[in-house]
Design a protein around this motif. Structure first.
Motif, mmCIF file in Angstrom:
data_model
loop_
_atom_site.group_PDB
_atom_site.id
_atom_site.type_symbol
_atom_site.label_atom_id
_atom_site.label_comp_id
_atom_site.label_asym_id
_atom_site.label_seq_id
_atom_site.Cartn_x
_atom_site.Cartn_y
_atom_site.Cartn_z
ATOM 1 N N PRO A 198 43.668 35.072 37.442
ATOM 2 C CA PRO A 198 42.732 35.636 36.454
ATOM 3 C C PRO A 198 41.381 34.932 36.554
ATOM 4 O O PRO A 198 41.291 33.721 36.431
ATOM 5 N N LEU A 199 40.342 35.695 36.801
ATOM 6 C CA LEU A 199 39.015 35.145 37.095
ATOM 7 C C LEU A 199 38.088 35.312 35.901
ATOM 8 O O LEU A 199 37.956 36.406 35.353
ATOM 9 N N ILE A 200 37.455 34.208 35.489
ATOM 10 C CA ILE A 200 36.344 34.304 34.534
ATOM 11 C C ILE A 200 35.130 34.716 35.360
ATOM 12 O O ILE A 200 34.607 33.942 36.158
ATOM 13 N N ALA A 222 41.517 38.505 40.228
ATOM 14 C CA ALA A 222 41.488 39.612 39.282
ATOM 15 C C ALA A 222 40.650 39.253 38.064
ATOM 16 O O ALA A 222 40.970 38.281 37.376
ATOM 17 N N PRO A 223 39.569 39.996 37.772
ATOM 18 C CA PRO A 223 38.751 39.667 36.594
ATOM 19 C C PRO A 223 39.579 39.677 35.316
ATOM 20 O O PRO A 223 40.302 40.633 35.031
ATOM 21 N N ALA A 224 39.497 38.593 34.552
ATOM 22 C CA ALA A 224 40.210 38.485 33.286
ATOM 23 C C ALA A 224 39.259 38.540 32.106
ATOM 24 O O ALA A 224 39.553 39.157 31.085
ATOM 25 N N LEU A 238 35.774 28.485 28.691
ATOM 26 C CA LEU A 238 36.873 29.446 28.769
ATOM 27 C C LEU A 238 37.918 29.004 29.779
ATOM 28 O O LEU A 238 39.127 29.159 29.558
ATOM 29 N N VAL A 239 37.458 28.469 30.900
ATOM 30 C CA VAL A 239 38.388 27.950 31.909
ATOM 31 C C VAL A 239 39.198 26.791 31.335
ATOM 32 O O VAL A 239 40.425 26.721 31.493
ATOM 33 N N LEU A 243 41.989 30.362 29.922
ATOM 34 C CA LEU A 243 41.865 31.815 29.979
ATOM 35 C C LEU A 243 41.719 32.344 31.401
ATOM 36 O O LEU A 243 41.724 33.556 31.612
ATOM 37 N N GLY A 244 41.552 31.478 32.365
ATOM 38 C CA GLY A 244 41.413 31.899 33.748
ATOM 39 C C GLY A 244 40.803 30.797 34.582
ATOM 40 O O GLY A 244 40.626 29.664 34.111
ATOM 41 N N VAL A 245 40.495 31.126 35.831
ATOM 42 C CA VAL A 245 39.827 30.195 36.735
ATOM 43 C C VAL A 245 38.434 30.741 37.014
ATOM 44 O O VAL A 245 38.130 31.892 36.700
#
Length: 305
Positions: A198-200, A222-224, A238-239, A243-245
């Protein structure tokens, strides 16, 4: 002759006690500063530093050279000051535009050096995200602007009579929440290993990043969460919250206000170049002096040029 930038790097290490702290002070990446020190040792023909797990200390030759380097650098600063007065820098103003990362982490030591050399010049600093800083220089609203470009990137032509001079090149690195499995190894992480992560993301409303985002999409990230404003502090927060990388400039990762894990990527061809933009059809002693200080602090990247 020894390169003054490399002499300044050696002095910084002697004062900071480690290459890492000296790199942070000068605005270099650690590998870039280590490369400058290695070149200086080749010029000197002897070891100048002993590296150890807690930092670095000068050898006898290093202590000797640092003593001379301080005198040389002091003389150069005095010469710049005297030349500036001859050039009419006993007054006037300098207007500098910057984006947040550079304004917080790169600009203050250069402004301090400029103030010491030219105390009578009025300084104004404004915030302009790229490409608005470039437009402000073209319109004559500011004298200089710190801006950035990313690789890979779609080419963006500069306005007429405006030139960009690279001052710092840095890799983009992976950031994760602390303890994440992806940042648990010291080796570079293949970009393909981001597949399914999941991508920030800073797309689609951050034009300088769009080509980078497309490269990450091709790797399968994948955009998150979409962060539509260019706010790296928010991205890292956020990372850090899990919530994502994200993939951010190395300086951003190193100075993040929230705890993050980091890892270099393979191949290392995702980069950000920070440049100073100026007009080529006008001569400003204050702007020329400031650009010289930028070169002295950060060095010019031959590969970016």
């Amino acid at each position: 002759m020894y390169d003054p930038t490399r002499l300044a790097a050696l002095v910084a290490v002697s004062e900071a006690g480690s290459i890492t702290r000296a790199a942070e002070r000068l605005g270099y990446t650690v590998p870039a500063l280590s490369q400058q020190l290695a070149k200086l040792e080749r010029e000197a023909g002897t070891a100048l530093l002993v590296r150890h797990h807690r930092g670095a200390r000068l050898t006898g030759a290093g202590e000797l050279l640092v003593g001379h380097a301080r005198r040389v650098l002091d003389e150069m600063e005095r010469a710049r000051h005297e030349l500036a007065r001859l050039a009419g820098l006993s007054g006037g103003r300098l207007r500098v535009a910057t984006f947040p990362t550079a304004g917080i982490h790169l600009l203050p030591p250069v402004l301090s050096a400029f103030r010491r050399a030219h105390p009578d010049v009025e300084l104004t600093v404004t915030g302009h995200e790229p490409p608005f800083g470039v437009a402000a220089v073209a319109a004559g609203e500011v004298d200089l602007a710190l801006t950035h470009t990313y690789e890979p990137a779609d080419p963006v032509p500069l306005p007429a009579a405006v030139s960009a001079e690279p001052v710092l090149v840095e890799e983009l690195v992976l950031v994760t929440r602390p303890g994440h499995a992806l940042t648990g190894a010291a080796s570079r992480l293949p970009l393909a290993d981001l597949a399914g992560q999941p991508l920030i993301s800073m797309a689609p409303d951050h034009p300088p990043r769009q080509a980078v985002e497309r490269a990450l999409a091709r790797a399968g990230a994948a955009p998150a969460v979409l962060v539509e404003s260019p706010g790296y502090a928010l991205v890292c927060a956020l990372v850090s919250a899990g919530l994502g990388v994200a993939v951010v400039p190395e300086m951003v990762a190193r100075t993040a206000a929230t705890p993050v894990g980091t890892r270099l990527l393979e191949p290392g061809d995702l980069r950000r170049t920070i440049s100073v933009v100026h007009r080529t059809d006008e001569s400003s002693p204050a702007a020329d002096s400031f650009r010289a200080l930028l070169r002295g602090v950060f060095g010019r990247s031959a590969s970016a040029a």
